[in-house]
Design a protein around this motif. Structure first.
Motif, PDB file in Angstrom:
ATOM      1  N   LEU A 138       0.701  -1.275  -0.047  1.00 14.52           N
ATOM      2  CA  LEU A 138      -0.163   0.156  -0.006  1.00 14.52           C
ATOM      3  C   LEU A 138       0.639   1.242   0.127  1.00 14.52           C
ATOM      4  O   LEU A 138       0.763   2.300  -0.720  1.00 14.52           O
ATOM      5  CB  LEU A 138      -0.992  -0.016   1.235  1.00 14.52           C
ATOM      6  CG  LEU A 138      -2.134  -0.990   1.180  1.00 14.52           C
ATOM      7  CD1 LEU A 138      -2.668  -1.331   2.447  1.00 14.52           C
ATOM      8  CD2 LEU A 138      -3.114  -0.500   0.291  1.00 14.52           C
ATOM      9  N   ALA A 139       1.953   1.258   0.832  1.00 17.72           N
ATOM     10  CA  ALA A 139       2.670   2.393   0.780  1.00 17.72           C
ATOM     11  C   ALA A 139       3.399   2.655  -0.631  1.00 17.72           C
ATOM     12  O   ALA A 139       3.866   3.711  -0.849  1.00 17.72           O
ATOM     13  CB  ALA A 139       3.829   2.423   2.005  1.00 17.72           C
ATOM     14  N   SER A 140       3.719   1.527  -1.215  1.00 21.42           N
ATOM     15  CA  SER A 140       4.423   1.552  -2.464  1.00 21.42           C
ATOM     16  C   SER A 140       3.679   2.012  -3.657  1.00 21.42           C
ATOM     17  O   SER A 140       3.976   2.980  -4.654  1.00 21.42           O
ATOM     18  CB  SER A 140       5.223   0.359  -2.857  1.00 21.42           C
ATOM     19  OG  SER A 140       6.153  -0.166  -1.751  1.00 21.42           O
ATOM     20  N   LEU A 141       2.413   1.712  -3.529  1.00 17.41           N
ATOM     21  CA  LEU A 141       1.206   2.106  -4.526  1.00 17.41           C
ATOM     22  C   LEU A 141       1.133   3.766  -4.085  1.00 17.41           C
ATOM     23  O   LEU A 141       1.015   4.525  -5.098  1.00 17.41           O
ATOM     24  CB  LEU A 141       0.186   1.379  -4.125  1.00 17.41           C
ATOM     25  CG  LEU A 141       0.046   0.122  -4.592  1.00 17.41           C
ATOM     26  CD1 LEU A 141      -1.279  -0.727  -4.094  1.00 17.41           C
ATOM     27  CD2 LEU A 141       0.042   0.205  -6.383  1.00 17.41           C
ATOM     28  N   GLU A 142       0.894   4.265  -2.952  1.00 20.97           N
ATOM     29  CA  GLU A 142       0.858   5.385  -2.448  1.00 20.97           C
ATOM     30  C   GLU A 142       1.958   6.273  -3.155  1.00 20.97           C
ATOM     31  O   GLU A 142       1.742   7.347  -3.536  1.00 20.97           O
ATOM     32  CB  GLU A 142       0.846   5.726  -1.013  1.00 20.97           C
ATOM     33  CG  GLU A 142       0.590   7.071  -0.594  1.00 20.97           C
ATOM     34  CD  GLU A 142       0.513   7.443   0.928  1.00 20.97           C
ATOM     35  OE1 GLU A 142       0.525   8.663   1.220  1.00 20.97           O
ATOM     36  OE2 GLU A 142       0.978   6.548   1.580  1.00 20.97           O
ATOM     37  N   ALA A 143       3.134   5.946  -3.180  1.00 25.56           N
ATOM     38  CA  ALA A 143       4.335   6.580  -3.354  1.00 25.56           C
ATOM     39  C   ALA A 143       4.271   6.810  -5.058  1.00 25.56           C
ATOM     40  O   ALA A 143       4.680   7.936  -5.352  1.00 25.56           O
ATOM     41  CB  ALA A 143       5.638   5.897  -3.045  1.00 25.56           C
ATOM     42  N   ARG A 144       4.202   5.686  -5.684  1.00 21.68           N
ATOM     43  CA  ARG A 144       4.002   5.924  -7.191  1.00 21.68           C
ATOM     44  C   ARG A 144       2.811   6.798  -7.573  1.00 21.68           C
ATOM     45  O   ARG A 144       3.050   7.832  -8.524  1.00 21.68           O
ATOM     46  CB  ARG A 144       3.686   4.590  -7.758  1.00 21.68           C
ATOM     47  CG  ARG A 144       3.864   4.543  -9.157  1.00 21.68           C
ATOM     48  CD  ARG A 144       3.599   3.107  -9.810  1.00 21.68           C
ATOM     49  NE  ARG A 144       2.214   2.572  -9.475  1.00 21.68           N
ATOM     50  CZ  ARG A 144       1.903   1.458 -10.094  1.00 21.68           C
ATOM     51  NH1 ARG A 144       2.978   0.888 -10.869  1.00 21.68           N
ATOM     52  NH2 ARG A 144       0.741   0.810  -9.798  1.00 21.68           N
ATOM     53  N   ALA A 145       1.838   6.694  -7.018  1.00 20.86           N
ATOM     54  CA  ALA A 145       0.648   7.460  -7.536  1.00 20.86           C
ATOM     55  C   ALA A 145       0.851   9.105  -6.986  1.00 20.86           C
ATOM     56  O   ALA A 145       0.619   9.848  -7.918  1.00 20.86           O
ATOM     57  CB  ALA A 145      -0.713   7.149  -6.748  1.00 20.86           C
ATOM     58  N   LEU A 146       1.627   9.424  -5.849  1.00 19.19           N
ATOM     59  CA  LEU A 146       1.584  10.665  -5.499  1.00 19.19           C
ATOM     60  C   LEU A 146       2.593  11.410  -6.527  1.00 19.19           C
ATOM     61  O   LEU A 146       2.640  12.553  -6.823  1.00 19.19           O
ATOM     62  CB  LEU A 146       2.209  10.590  -4.162  1.00 19.19           C
ATOM     63  CG  LEU A 146       1.075  10.472  -3.059  1.00 19.19           C
ATOM     64  CD1 LEU A 146       1.935  10.231  -1.665  1.00 19.19           C
ATOM     65  CD2 LEU A 146       0.033  11.628  -3.109  1.00 19.19           C
ATOM     66  N   ALA A 147       3.856  10.364  -6.853  1.00 18.25           N
ATOM     67  CA  ALA A 147       4.941  11.080  -7.819  1.00 18.25           C
ATOM     68  C   ALA A 147       4.042  11.437  -9.043  1.00 18.25           C
ATOM     69  O   ALA A 147       4.469  12.592  -9.815  1.00 18.25           O
ATOM     70  CB  ALA A 147       6.035   9.898  -7.880  1.00 18.25           C
ATOM     71  N   VAL A 148       3.334  10.465  -9.607  1.00 21.35           N
ATOM     72  CA  VAL A 148       2.599  10.917 -10.843  1.00 21.35           C
ATOM     73  C   VAL A 148       1.582  12.017 -10.955  1.00 21.35           C
ATOM     74  O   VAL A 148       1.475  12.654 -11.838  1.00 21.35           O
ATOM     75  CB  VAL A 148       1.995   9.483 -11.365  1.00 21.35           C
ATOM     76  CG1 VAL A 148       1.089   9.720 -12.673  1.00 21.35           C
ATOM     77  CG2 VAL A 148       2.857   8.295 -11.539  1.00 21.35           C
TER      78      VAL A 148
END
Length: 452
Positions: free
Chosen positions: A273-283
């Protein structure tokens, strides 16, 4: 034997071997299946013989190998049992073509968009049923083993090999839940149903049918919520985050990933979940939030309490975490982050290459190669980028999920930028990418009904 049901036939075949126990048949089954984790038990053989449960097509194939008979004999007996059960329920018996589609078609014809949409509608109807009532069920020992096997195989085997069995097992679980069982068994069956709906959502996601994926995910959530299973609720939020991300809504993807982290759970779902959040926030343009989420993912990895309960697609190995981190750094941009992306993606590729076959995710390995290629491209190392892109483009259309195609399309757009236009090398790569990114495989079949 034309009118023998599957249970009667299995009893006769076992008795013909002399005093062979159900446990002995189960042991021989596991040898024929040759799986790393034994899936069959003597109790399950007994259930098949009593017709408390009907064996799937895949199971019948292995049973045929155990008894040394043609699988068509077991298929015919299975059809007889299904007709009898349908008659007992006062329903019309299923037609032979639908119930017993030839194995060749099941193995080679992928689900069409219409088939996936119709299948998702069935899943949504069950979500409405769950909202109004909780019924009971029977043992889930074998069901859990089957779900674990499908989850393990999902990361490394073609979808067309798994789709029919996922759907069949999911629908069978729905039927069990409509019956009567003890409260704890009801809870266990709801969790199994949630996992199977999650696998169905992932099938739709990987072929780019985001509406159907969303329907399955909502049913998965309903089942997990009814069971009070926090770990599964967290995992469902992760699949919903993936759906939102690849459907072009990174901010919603980040919100869903953040919401999933509210559910305390063991295993690696917190890392996911944290990895998904990181990628989404970066985009979405939030570089600071993305970096903070990457740190959260590392902390969640350090805080893990034991291994994941379910293997395969329900777990989140270090290689996958590094793949997501590489994508995140590329989305943030800048020389420092590009170099970090190269380091993360390169390590992920190395880890996937040495992983066991069942743990080597084809899609994630291709994603890591793509990120590594893009990192080298941004760093001005055209030759290295070309080699890595060749690995992806030469893998064949059957290995390219919808998300990989989306990545290729984005990369093609980048190669059309001014700084690359004068390079014949990049122009050739862009032409190859455009051809590879064209939709194929899963959308090629145009069938009006779901596969069975």
């Amino acid at each position: 034997m034309d009118e023998l049901g599957i249970g009667e036939l299995l009893v006769r075949l076992r008795n013909a071997r002399g005093s062979v126990t159900q446990a002995k048949i189960a042991a021989e089954y596991n040898q024929v299946e040759d799986s790393s984790v034994p899936t069959m038990t003597g109790k399950e053989i007994g259930r098949y013989e009593r017709e408390a449960r009907l064996p799937s097509e895949r199971t019948r194939g292995f049973l045929a190998g155990v008894f040394g008979v043609d699988s068509a004999m077991l298929d015919q007996a299975h059809a007889v049992s299904r007709r009898r059960k349908a008659a007992e329920r006062g329903k019309a018996a299923p037609s032979a073509p639908r119930a017993e589609m030839p194995t060749a078609r099941r193995a080679t014809v992928p689900p069409s968009a219409c088939a996936l949409a119709a299948d998702a509608a069935r899943s949504a109807r069950f979500a409405r049923f769950i909202a109004s009532t909780n019924s009971d069920a029977t043992t889930v020992e074998q069901l859990d083993a089957d779900v674990a096997r499908l989850a393990r195989h999902f990361v490394s085997r073609p979808l067309k090999e798994l789709y029919a069995e996922i759907r069949e097992l999911r629908d069978e679980t729905f039927e069990l839940l409509r019956g009567r069982q003890r409260p704890q068994q009801t809870s266990d069956l709801l969790v199994a149903a949630s996992r199977l709906c999650g696998l169905s959502a992932h099938v739709c996601l990987d072929v780019g049918d985001y509406d159907s994926a969303g329907s399955h995910a909502r049913t998965a959530w309903s089942c997990a919520e009814a069971a009070g299973h926090h770990e599964m609720q967290a995992w469902v939020r992760s699949i919903e985050s993936l759906i939102a991300f690849w459907n072009g809504n990174p901010q919603r993807a980040a919100d869903l990933a953040q919401h999933g982290q509210r559910y305390a759970a063991s295993g690696s779902v917190g890392v996911r979940l944290a990895s998904l959040e990181a990628r989404a926030l970066a985009v979405a343009g939030d570089a600071q939030g993305a970096v903070a989420a990457l740190v959260t993912a590392e902390q969640a990895r350090d805080a893990m309490q034991g291994p994941d309960v379910m293997p395969g697609v329900f777990s989140f190995p270090t290689a996958k975490q590094l793949t997501y981190a590489g994508t995140t750094h590329l989305a943030i941009g800048g020389p420092g982050h590009v170099q970090q992306a190269i380091d993360c993606a390169g390590t992920a590729v190395d880890l996937y290459r040495v992983a066991a076959a069942d743990d080597r995710s084809t899609f994630d390995l291709l994603a890591a190669n793509l990120d590594l290629a893009r990192g080298y491209m941004l760093a001005g190392e055209a030759d290295a980028a070309e080699v890595l892109l060749g690995v992806v483009l030469d893998s064949g259309p059957g290995q390219l999920s919808a998300s990989i195609r989306n990545r290729l399309e984005a990369l093609s757009g980048e190669l059309g930028a001014a700084q690359y236009r004068g390079s014949p090398q990049f122009a050739h790569l862009r032409e190859r990418i455009v051809i590879a990114a064209m939709p194929a495989v899963m959308s090629a079949a145009d069938s009006s009904e779901p596969l069975t």
